[in-house]
Design a protein around this motif. Sequence first.
Motif, PDB file in Angstrom:
ATOM      1  N   SER A 102       0.822  -1.212   0.000  1.00 14.48           N
ATOM      2  CA  SER A 102       0.000   0.000   0.000  1.00 14.48           C
ATOM      3  C   SER A 102       0.852   1.256   0.000  1.00 14.48           C
ATOM      4  N   GLY A 103       2.150   1.112   0.098  1.00 20.07           N
ATOM      5  CA  GLY A 103       3.017   2.271   0.200  1.00 20.07           C
ATOM      6  C   GLY A 103       3.251   2.691   1.621  1.00 20.07           C
ATOM      7  N   SER A 104       2.610   2.004   2.580  1.00 22.70           N
ATOM      8  CA  SER A 104       2.814   2.305   3.984  1.00 22.70           C
ATOM      9  C   SER A 104       2.690   1.031   4.781  1.00 22.70           C
ATOM     10  N   LYS A 105       3.209   1.042   5.990  1.00 23.10           N
ATOM     11  CA  LYS A 105       3.139  -0.125   6.851  1.00 23.10           C
ATOM     12  C   LYS A 105       2.570   0.287   8.195  1.00 23.10           C
ATOM     13  N   GLY A 106       2.137  -0.694   8.950  1.00 21.63           N
ATOM     14  CA  GLY A 106       1.598  -0.411  10.265  1.00 21.63           C
ATOM     15  C   GLY A 106       0.377  -1.252  10.527  1.00 21.63           C
ATOM     16  N   THR A 107      -0.640  -0.682  11.139  1.00 22.38           N
ATOM     17  CA  THR A 107      -1.861  -1.425  11.403  1.00 22.38           C
ATOM     18  C   THR A 107      -3.011  -0.785  10.668  1.00 22.38           C
ATOM     19  N   VAL A 108      -4.026  -1.567  10.423  1.00 25.51           N
ATOM     20  CA  VAL A 108      -5.221  -1.074   9.745  1.00 25.51           C
ATOM     21  C   VAL A 108      -6.259  -0.753  10.802  1.00 25.51           C
ATOM     22  N   ALA A 109      -6.740   0.465  10.831  1.00 25.54           N
ATOM     23  CA  ALA A 109      -7.743   0.865  11.811  1.00 25.54           C
ATOM     24  C   ALA A 109      -9.092   0.284  11.425  1.00 25.54           C
ATOM     25  N   ALA A 110      -9.894   0.003  12.422  1.00 23.26           N
ATOM     26  CA  ALA A 110     -11.239  -0.512  12.150  1.00 23.26           C
ATOM     27  C   ALA A 110     -12.055   0.557  11.448  1.00 23.26           C
TER      28      ALA A 110
ATOM     29  N   TYR B 127     -11.979 -13.044  -8.159  1.00 20.37           N
ATOM     30  CA  TYR B 127     -10.746 -12.269  -8.094  1.00 20.37           C
ATOM     31  C   TYR B 127     -11.010 -10.867  -8.631  1.00 20.37           C
ATOM     32  N   ILE B 128     -10.629  -9.853  -7.832  1.00 22.88           N
ATOM     33  CA  ILE B 128     -10.774  -8.449  -8.221  1.00 22.88           C
ATOM     34  C   ILE B 128      -9.380  -7.842  -8.352  1.00 22.88           C
ATOM     35  N   ASN B 129      -9.128  -7.191  -9.469  1.00 19.20           N
ATOM     36  CA  ASN B 129      -7.809  -6.603  -9.732  1.00 19.20           C
ATOM     37  C   ASN B 129      -7.647  -5.246  -9.053  1.00 19.20           C
ATOM     38  N   LEU B 130      -6.517  -5.065  -8.376  1.00 16.93           N
ATOM     39  CA  LEU B 130      -6.149  -3.756  -7.844  1.00 16.93           C
ATOM     40  C   LEU B 130      -4.660  -3.537  -8.101  1.00 16.93           C
ATOM     41  N   PRO B 131      -4.289  -3.330  -9.389  1.00 18.92           N
ATOM     42  CA  PRO B 131      -2.876  -3.110  -9.716  1.00 18.92           C
ATOM     43  C   PRO B 131      -2.420  -1.755  -9.189  1.00 18.92           C
ATOM     44  N   LEU B 132      -1.400  -1.771  -8.346  1.00 19.97           N
ATOM     45  CA  LEU B 132      -0.934  -0.551  -7.700  1.00 19.97           C
ATOM     46  C   LEU B 132       0.091   0.163  -8.572  1.00 19.97           C
TER      47      LEU B 132
ATOM     48  N   GLY C 180     -11.897   0.349  -4.409  1.00 17.18           N
ATOM     49  CA  GLY C 180     -11.747   1.578  -3.635  1.00 17.18           C
ATOM     50  C   GLY C 180     -13.022   1.950  -2.914  1.00 17.18           C
ATOM     51  N   ASN C 181     -14.157   1.824  -3.579  1.00 10.51           N
ATOM     52  CA  ASN C 181     -15.436   2.144  -2.953  1.00 10.51           C
ATOM     53  C   ASN C 181     -15.762   1.205  -1.799  1.00 10.51           C
ATOM     54  N   ALA C 182     -15.217  -0.012  -1.865  1.00 10.24           N
ATOM     55  CA  ALA C 182     -15.443  -0.983  -0.792  1.00 10.24           C
ATOM     56  C   ALA C 182     -14.477  -0.791   0.369  1.00 10.24           C
ATOM     57  N   GLY C 183     -13.544   0.158   0.237  1.00 15.07           N
ATOM     58  CA  GLY C 183     -12.626   0.444   1.323  1.00 15.07           C
ATOM     59  C   GLY C 183     -11.299  -0.265   1.241  1.00 15.07           C
ATOM     60  N   ALA C 184     -11.020  -0.937   0.132  1.00 18.78           N
ATOM     61  CA  ALA C 184      -9.753  -1.647  -0.013  1.00 18.78           C
ATOM     62  C   ALA C 184      -8.684  -0.688  -0.529  1.00 18.78           C
ATOM     63  N   SER C 185      -7.677  -0.433   0.293  1.00 18.74           N
ATOM     64  CA  SER C 185      -6.606   0.480  -0.103  1.00 18.74           C
ATOM     65  C   SER C 185      -5.255  -0.216  -0.187  1.00 18.74           C
ATOM     66  N   SER C 186      -5.214  -1.504   0.117  1.00 12.66           N
ATOM     67  CA  SER C 186      -3.972  -2.258   0.044  1.00 12.66           C
ATOM     68  C   SER C 186      -4.265  -3.650  -0.473  1.00 12.66           C
TER      69      SER C 186
ATOM     70  N   VAL D 137      -7.548  -8.276   6.017  1.00 13.81           N
ATOM     71  CA  VAL D 137      -6.583  -7.437   5.306  1.00 13.81           C
ATOM     72  C   VAL D 137      -5.187  -8.021   5.444  1.00 13.81           C
ATOM     73  N   GLY D 138      -4.511  -8.192   4.329  1.00  9.12           N
ATOM     74  CA  GLY D 138      -3.122  -8.612   4.345  1.00  9.12           C
ATOM     75  C   GLY D 138      -2.933 -10.108   4.185  1.00  9.12           C
ATOM     76  N   ALA D 139      -1.665 -10.492   4.026  1.00  6.42           N
ATOM     77  CA  ALA D 139      -1.306 -11.903   3.829  1.00  6.42           C
ATOM     78  C   ALA D 139      -1.291 -12.616   5.171  1.00  6.42           C
ATOM     79  N   GLN D 140      -2.465 -12.738   5.764  1.00  8.28           N
ATOM     80  CA  GLN D 140      -2.586 -13.367   7.067  1.00  8.28           C
ATOM     81  C   GLN D 140      -2.390 -14.881   6.951  1.00  8.28           C
TER      82      GLN D 140
END
Length: 239
Positions: free
Chosen positions: A18-26, A112-117, A198-204, A216-219
């Motif tokens: 996503s270009g940033s690291k850390g935690t995802v807020a609820a 599968y939904i594409n989100l090429p960054l 993006g409308n669904a809130g997926a930013s990474s 969210v993420g490679a859990q």
Amino acid sequence: MPRLASPVLLVLTLLGCSGSKGTVAARAADAATLQSTPVAKPASGPAGAPQGAADSVLAKADAGRIIGSPTAGVWMIIISDFQCPYCKTWHDDAWAAIKAEYVDTGKLRVAYINLPLSMHRNAWPAAQAAMCASVQGKFWPVQDALFRSQKEWEGAADPQPQFEAYAREAGADTAALRSCMASGATRPLIQADIDRAGNAGASSTPTFFVGGRSVVGAQPLAAFREAIEAALAAKPTGK
């Protein structure tokens, strides 16, 4: 694709691109934007293509990136970038087990939904290759090859030869794939993916919707088993 309930977003350490690291807020992600079909019908097809032919190509590409029994009671939506290393990690570590345990047994249907960054130079061409393969019913083996061989093409000045090789190995017509990519036939579909993600809130990437929950993420695989089992348990008996 059925209407998805507003998910409970898991608050997890971000293991994604996503270009940033850390935690995802609820937050309340609008998963209802990923409903009815994986992608809204684009307003127009590729330039120069008759609208009927363009619609047919897009419909085939759209349908080809869905796997699993039509009677499965639970959906999982994968929002991913073929060049994202975290997406590869998830694919390599978890996808085969999820497919064997839940998709192949008729319990889970996956889209599968594409989100090429933009940070990934070959993410868009890879998405086009996968979706053009999807037109021929070869999306899933080509997506396997793209993730498996990510290091081979991610920095290539021209990844087209690799993409055509993966399609050929999957049994696709490489001339048709090349023509599809050159015409930009599936670009409206990929752009629609980006907009809806993006409308669904997926930013990474990767981001997943499993029933009424977002992961969210490679859990670890265990996190997905827990989410899928919870969704299956919540499914009304006999429906």
